[in-house]
Write an enzyme that holds these catalytic residues in place. Structure first.
Site, PDB file in Angstrom:
ATOM      1  N   PHE A  61      24.955   3.650  62.304  1.00 15.35           N
ATOM      2  CA  PHE A  61      24.231   2.426  61.979  1.00 15.35           C
ATOM      3  C   PHE A  61      23.616   2.546  60.580  1.00 15.35           C
ATOM      4  O   PHE A  61      23.191   3.629  60.178  1.00 15.35           O
ATOM      5  CB  PHE A  61      23.140   2.173  63.020  1.00 15.35           C
ATOM      6  N   ASP A  84      20.801   9.371  68.008  1.00 13.46           N
ATOM      7  CA  ASP A  84      20.359   7.981  68.032  1.00 13.46           C
ATOM      8  C   ASP A  84      20.829   7.396  69.362  1.00 13.46           C
ATOM      9  O   ASP A  84      22.033   7.261  69.605  1.00 13.46           O
ATOM     10  CB  ASP A  84      20.971   7.227  66.845  1.00 13.46           C
ATOM     11  N   TYR A 109      14.369  -2.656  72.515  1.00 16.92           N
ATOM     12  CA  TYR A 109      14.589  -4.096  72.617  1.00 16.92           C
ATOM     13  C   TYR A 109      15.993  -4.460  73.079  1.00 16.92           C
ATOM     14  O   TYR A 109      16.305  -5.635  73.240  1.00 16.92           O
ATOM     15  CB  TYR A 109      14.279  -4.807  71.295  1.00 16.92           C
ATOM     16  N   LYS A 110      16.851  -3.468  73.290  1.00 14.79           N
ATOM     17  CA  LYS A 110      18.195  -3.748  73.769  1.00 14.79           C
ATOM     18  C   LYS A 110      18.198  -3.693  75.305  1.00 14.79           C
ATOM     19  O   LYS A 110      17.784  -4.632  75.969  1.00 14.79           O
ATOM     20  CB  LYS A 110      19.180  -2.754  73.158  1.00 14.79           C
ATOM     21  N   ARG A 133      31.532  -8.508  69.383  1.00 15.47           N
ATOM     22  CA  ARG A 133      31.001  -7.573  70.375  1.00 15.47           C
ATOM     23  C   ARG A 133      30.541  -8.330  71.619  1.00 15.47           C
ATOM     24  O   ARG A 133      29.861  -9.358  71.529  1.00 15.47           O
ATOM     25  CB  ARG A 133      29.814  -6.786  69.819  1.00 15.47           C
TER      26      ARG A 133
END
Length: 408
Positions: A129, A206, A231-232, A380
């Protein structure tokens, strides 16, 4: 196989789903027919409305500053321990909830390389990322370090063999994502950690795309360091704080670089110099975001009820269904799978590729079907097991097929 066949197939899966009863716990969005972006931002829970009102009226409104002594001071470590127990397979005293993902990455990368005397290389990959790569670039420039950049298969990810080929006596740290944010590739956490350790390096994982959706154990794997957002799949809401994991062994080897008052041994002594707190608390810097921690507490309750093993099982079922439905409805339209086909090598999302997907994603959003787009051509499909139904996946893929189909 037609869309009606896929939809009927989805209905049968939903009827047999042992976690189906949890879906109504989430807030429904008017006009959204298929939310396929839970790997970017999870849906809020209905219970969070009451939690936030209670927090406003009670801990904040009624107790005011007294709440620091009564509950807030220990929240970063207590919530961290809960995340660890429910989703990280790790024991207490190793996890904090504190800063953003980027800030925690900076802290732990900097701490790791500063503690690696005589080692001057960081291993990362081109598919990681952007914030991970940017943090590493900045620290390497600060400290005069060399970056060893892996370049994995875009439809896959970094393997243990890739890591073994580059680590050595100069390697200070290996920083990789457990689940690749583009392809969804699930890295071999155990084997890669072992490869780094064999070379004498530390490893920082990560976990942003794996926490709450993949079943694993940081303690069993001997992981040194980890960072993940909330938050995912932990549904903490936009900007909810990240967590950092520092193993007990690593706590004895490294010192965090951002010395702040909340990481001091006695924050309220207001002393003339910094003395670090014992254990994981030393990795806190400034005032923790107590208000922003509240929404994830409801999701942690739900994760505890469902169990991470069952959540992972449904995740595999959802991504397999999405892959099979795409094979039937989208492959004939020129769409290719850009994720591992083997579910054991796949996290909680599936990426599909087509040159028209930027435009298709924008049009799908207008119709209440919400996947996300990642350049250059990836759509995605992010599937949060406790809030996503199989019927929702079928509707989403069916809509994408309609948008790609030539007009009669």
């Amino acid at each position: 196989m037609t869309y009606d066949d896929i939809a009927a197939w989805a209905d049968r899966f939903d009827a047999a789903d042992p976690l189906a009863a949890h879906a109504p716990a989430f807030v429904e969005a008017d006009g959204v027919h298929a939310y396929l972006d839970g790997n970017s931002l999870g849906r809020p829970l209905k219970a969070t409305r009451d939690r936030l009102v209670d927090f406003l009226d009670g801990a904040w409104g009624e107790r005011l500053i007294r709440s620091w002594d009564e509950q807030w001071f220990h929240a970063p470590t207590e919530v961290g321990d809960r995340i660890a127990a429910l989703t990280l397979g790790s024991g207490p005293g190793q996890t904090i909830v504190a800063d953003s993902t980027t800030v925690l990455l900076y802290k732990l990368v900097r701490a790791a390389v500063d503690g690696a005397e005589g080692r001057d290389e960081i291993v990362i990959d081109t598919g990681n990322f952007p914030t991970d790569r940017f943090v590493v670039e900045g620290i390497a420039a600060e400290r005069g370090l060399r970056i060893r950049m892996l370049d994995p298969d875009p439809a896959g990810g970094v393997t243990a063999d890739d890591v073994r080929a580059v680590v050595g006596e100069r390697t200070a740290l290996v920083l990789l994502s457990h689940v690749a944010y583009r392809s969804g590739h699930l890295a071999d956490l155990v084997a890669i950690t072992e490869a780094a350790h064999t070379a004498g390096a530390m490893v920082l994982w990560d976990l942003c795309h794996s926490v709450g959706v993949v079943d694993f154990s940081l303690d069993d794997a001997g992981v040194d360091l980890a960072v993940g957002c909330t938050y995912k799949y932990l549904n903490g809401g936009p900007g909810s704080p990240a967590f950092g994991y520092v193993s007990h062994m690593a706590q004895d080897r490294i010192t965090q670089p951002i010395q702040g008052w909340m990481g001091a041994a006695d924050p309220f002594a207001m002393g003339p110099s910094y003395v670090a707190a014992d254990g994981i608390r030393a990795f806190i810097s400034g005032t923790p975001p107590i208000l922003a921690m509240q929404p994830m507490l409801d999701m942690l309750d739900l994760v505890e009820q469902a169990g991470i093993a069952a959540i992972r099982a449904k995740s595999v079922a959802l991504t397999t269904f999405a892959t099979d439905a795409a094979d039937e409805l989208l492959a004939p339209l020129g769409v290719r799978l850009a994720s591992p086909r083997d579910p054991d090598l796949r996290g909680g999302h599936v990426t599909l590729a087509h040159p028209d997907f930027r435009e298709v994603t924008a049009r799908a959003w207008q119709q209440g079907v919400i996947p996300d787009f990642r350049p250059p051509d990836g759509l995605r499909i992010g599937l949060s097991p406790l809030s996503t139904t199989f019927a929702e996946v079928a509707r989403g893929i069916g809509a994408v097929a309609t948008l790609l189909s030539p007009e009669p």
